[in-house]
Design a protein around this motif. Structure first.
Motif, short mmCIF file in Angstrom:
data_model
loop_
_atom_site.label_atom_id
_atom_site.label_comp_id
_atom_site.label_asym_id
_atom_site.label_seq_id
_atom_site.Cartn_x
_atom_site.Cartn_y
_atom_site.Cartn_z
N ARG A 108 0.83 -1.21 0.00
CA ARG A 108 0.00 0.00 0.00
C ARG A 108 0.86 1.26 0.00
O ARG A 108 0.33 2.36 0.16
CB ARG A 108 -0.93 -0.02 1.21
CG ARG A 108 -2.03 -1.08 1.14
CD ARG A 108 -2.86 -1.11 2.40
NE ARG A 108 -2.14 -1.70 3.51
CZ ARG A 108 -2.20 -2.99 3.87
NH1 ARG A 108 -2.97 -3.82 3.19
NH2 ARG A 108 -1.51 -3.44 4.88
N THR A 119 -16.84 0.42 1.57
CA THR A 119 -15.72 0.96 0.78
C THR A 119 -14.64 1.61 1.63
O THR A 119 -13.46 1.57 1.26
CB THR A 119 -16.23 2.00 -0.24
OG1 THR A 119 -16.91 3.05 0.46
CG2 THR A 119 -17.16 1.36 -1.25
N GLU A 126 -2.47 8.21 -1.50
CA GLU A 126 -3.58 8.40 -2.44
C GLU A 126 -4.43 9.61 -2.06
O GLU A 126 -5.57 9.74 -2.50
CB GLU A 126 -4.41 7.12 -2.53
CG GLU A 126 -3.62 5.97 -3.14
CD GLU A 126 -4.42 4.70 -3.31
OE1 GLU A 126 -5.24 4.38 -2.40
OE2 GLU A 126 -4.24 4.02 -4.32
N GLY A 144 -11.24 3.68 -3.21
CA GLY A 144 -10.90 2.61 -4.14
C GLY A 144 -11.77 2.53 -5.36
O GLY A 144 -11.53 1.71 -6.25
N ASP A 156 -12.37 7.96 -6.64
CA ASP A 156 -11.28 8.17 -5.67
C ASP A 156 -10.01 8.48 -6.46
O ASP A 156 -9.07 7.69 -6.52
CB ASP A 156 -11.12 6.93 -4.80
CG ASP A 156 -10.10 7.10 -3.69
OD1 ASP A 156 -9.66 8.25 -3.45
OD2 ASP A 156 -9.71 6.09 -3.08
N ASP A 161 -13.43 -1.75 -8.20
CA ASP A 161 -12.06 -1.33 -7.92
C ASP A 161 -11.42 -0.76 -9.19
O ASP A 161 -11.09 -1.51 -10.11
CB ASP A 161 -11.26 -2.52 -7.39
CG ASP A 161 -9.81 -2.17 -7.11
OD1 ASP A 161 -9.50 -0.97 -6.95
OD2 ASP A 161 -8.98 -3.09 -7.06
N LYS A 217 -8.67 2.54 -10.22
CA LYS A 217 -7.86 3.68 -9.79
C LYS A 217 -7.51 4.56 -10.99
O LYS A 217 -6.81 4.13 -11.91
CB LYS A 217 -6.59 3.20 -9.08
CG LYS A 217 -6.87 2.40 -7.81
CD LYS A 217 -5.59 2.01 -7.11
CE LYS A 217 -5.85 1.12 -5.90
NZ LYS A 217 -6.65 1.81 -4.87
#
Length: 557
Positions: A177, A324, A376, A407, A411, A450, A452
């Motif tokens: 992460r 979430t 993030e 996620g 986001d 999911d 990104k």
């Protein structure tokens, strides 16, 4: 969290006094901008497009309530009422007056914070997994090692003038992460067959003009050798890194041009040159630092959380928030709450002074006075009783921070872009806002799952577009803002760089292009359990390119 001792306090205080004198001489005309530039950069002060910007270090992303309240105070008194959390677990203030910067640093020092080495050709803020010390999958908390590296690297006399900036990141879990494979040095805590703690070491990762996934230079580095080995890597880089061309000065270029095996040989030779290395870590020192990061005294709780279960059944949006934004904790009955700084239509990473104060209160009341900043651009309450989630959600909703989208497609990571940055070639923020508004927070975003999206306003990749499932790079083409799209990137333990779809899209068409990519994914995935990244790796670029360029999407700029 780590607390300053007398040395730390004196160190930071003296630095503030020194910088105050430098600023006064600059304002009096005794220093030119070129003479002053190095001094201000080593104290986190940039000259942006419209004003100075101050970047404050948040080592390994850990904050106390008191510190966040101080950041809120600084935003209100010295800025325009907000701060911007970055992909390096820092916070930036975009509108301070230069004359106020020493006062800001003095205020930061009162809560054990500073802006040292948040810029310049030095070892920058050391980052880590935002769930460190709380994650259910964690082998061991990486923050003590991050703190050791921070202490070693701060104003290091040999490494304050490296060929270019240098970034380190650590993770204590198999799940990455902290994006360690796109850092100059990435460290993953592992155990060997004997159960001993050590590190898998990656070197030469990075994004920007030339993007590379880091190479594995050591499978197992004993815990005691952490500083000595990192020192060997940085020493080799300092000696061999190119200084004739700033675009080729990062360690990633050295590793690429030298080759992994020759680089490994050079580092191992440097490491072995001093068998009784002065940087070998005594276990007593490791234990002393580790003691600062002990798990708080969490009361024994059941995992059923009846108050939360009752609210879930009655409130669909609250249920979505729990699904979430809440991650399992290593202790039953607790959760890790990620607070999205990505409200629909908002500016990714921005938080107002009032919002920061509200989150500080929640951390004080419900998370043992502890907060985290993620790479993030979100905030985290790491130790929350599951039955406190309704109260936390309601408090966040009152200040506009209860968006249930961590996620998900909204986001979005985005750099400040051309709205602030002097280096940017296109706007990032408006694109992020429009994508966010297009997908919203309802059933459609949940259906996508999911995904990104990461947006950069120039080739320097501060928005991490290279490792976005969908990456967007803003460029200037003949006076027009143009956006290239890449697909298939990720910064996790399966790290990969995205592939370019083809010609770029205009500002007017880029959101439609993103929607086309998403719709294509939804049409080809096996079922709802197949994520975008998995589907892309299965089918490749062809169906996405066909969807983007074989109909009128405004492509071809």
């Amino acid at each position: 969290m780590y607390r300053y001792d007398e040395f730390d306090a004196q160190f930071v205080s003296e630095r503030v006094t020194q910088f105050r004198d430098q600023v006064e001489r600059r304002l009096a005309g005794e220093l030119t901008e070129d003479q002053f530039k190095l001094h201000r950069l080593m104290n986190g002060v940039y000259l942006q497009l419209h004003a100075y910007m101050l970047r404050v270090a948040i080592p390994y992303g850990v904050l106390s309530s008191r510190q966040l309240r101080k950041l809120a105070h600084i935003a209100r008194r010295y800025d325009k009422g907000f701060g911007h959390f970055t992909t390096r677990q820092n916070i930036q203030f975009n509108w301070p007056a230069l004359a106020d910067c020493p006062d800001i640093l003095a205020e930061l020092a009162t809560v054990e914070m500073h802006a040292i080495q948040t810029s310049g050709n030095c070892i920058r803020n050391v980052t880590a997994d935002q769930f460190a010390g709380a994650a259910a999958d964690e082998i061991v908390d990486p923050r003590p090692y991050a703190e050791i590296l921070r202490q070693w690297s701060s104003l290091h006399p040999e490494y304050s003038f490296l060929p270019r900036k240098f970034k380190l990141a650590l993770t204590g879990s198999p799940s990455d992460r902290a994006a360690i494979q796109v850092h100059d040095i990435g460290l993953q805590v592992v155990r060997n067959e004997a159960g001993e703690i050590g590190f898998r070491v990656f070197v030469g990762g990075g994004q920007g003009r030339s993007a590379f996934v880091a190479k594995n230079i050591r499978d197992f580095l004993p815990e005691a050798d952490l500083l000595a080995y990192v020192d060997a890597i940085v020493r080799v880089y300092n000696l061999e890194g190119r200084r004739d061309n700033k675009y080729k000065a990062r360690i990633k270029i050295l590793v690429h041009e030298k080759g992994l095996e020759p680089m490994r040989e050079a580092v191992e030779a440097e490491f072995a040159r001093r068998p009784d290395h002065p940087l070998t870590l005594p276990q007593a020192d490791i234990d002393a630092i580790t003691a600062y990061f002990a798990l708080p005294p969490l009361e024994s709780r059941t995992a059923d959380a009846p108050a939360t279960a009752k609210r879930r059944a009655a409130d669909a949006r609250f249920a979505a928030f729990v699904d979430t934004n809440v991650t399992p904790h290593k202790v039953p009955g607790y959760g890790i709450v990620t607070i999205s700084l990505k409200p629909i239509g908002g500016i990714p990473g921005d938080a107002t002074a009032e919002q920061m104060e509200a989150v500080a209160d929640l951390a004080n009341w419900h998370s043992f006075d502890e907060l985290r900043v993620t790479h993030e651009q979100n905030l985290v309450l790491p130790h929350v009783a599951l039955d406190d989630l309704p109260v936390i959600y309601d408090a966040l909703q009152a200040v506009g921070l209860a968006t249930p989208n961590v996620g998900l497609v909204t986001d979005i990571i985005a750099c400040p872009g051309l709205d602030y940055c002097a280096l940017a070639t296109a706007r990032s923020i408006p694109v992020a806002q429009r994508i966010s508004e297009r997908f919203g927070e309802g059933s459609r975003a949940i259906e996508v799952g999911d995904l990104k999206i990461k947006i950069s306003g120039c080739i320097n990749a501060c928005g991490h577009h290279h490792v976005g499932h969908i990456g967007i790079l803003g460029l200037e083409r003949k006076g027009v803002e143009t956006y290239q799209i890449t697909l298939g990137g990720t910064a996790d333990e399966t790290c990969s760089l995205g592939d370019l779809t083809g010609p770029g899209f205009s500002s007017e068409d880029v959101v439609d292009a993103v929607e086309t990519v998403v719709d294509t994914y939804l049409g080809l995935r096996h079922d709802k359990s197949e994520t975008f990244l998995t589907a892309f790796r299965r089918v490749g670029m062809a169906p996405f390119k066909q969807a983007l360029y074989e109909k009128d999407t405004g492509a071809g700029i």
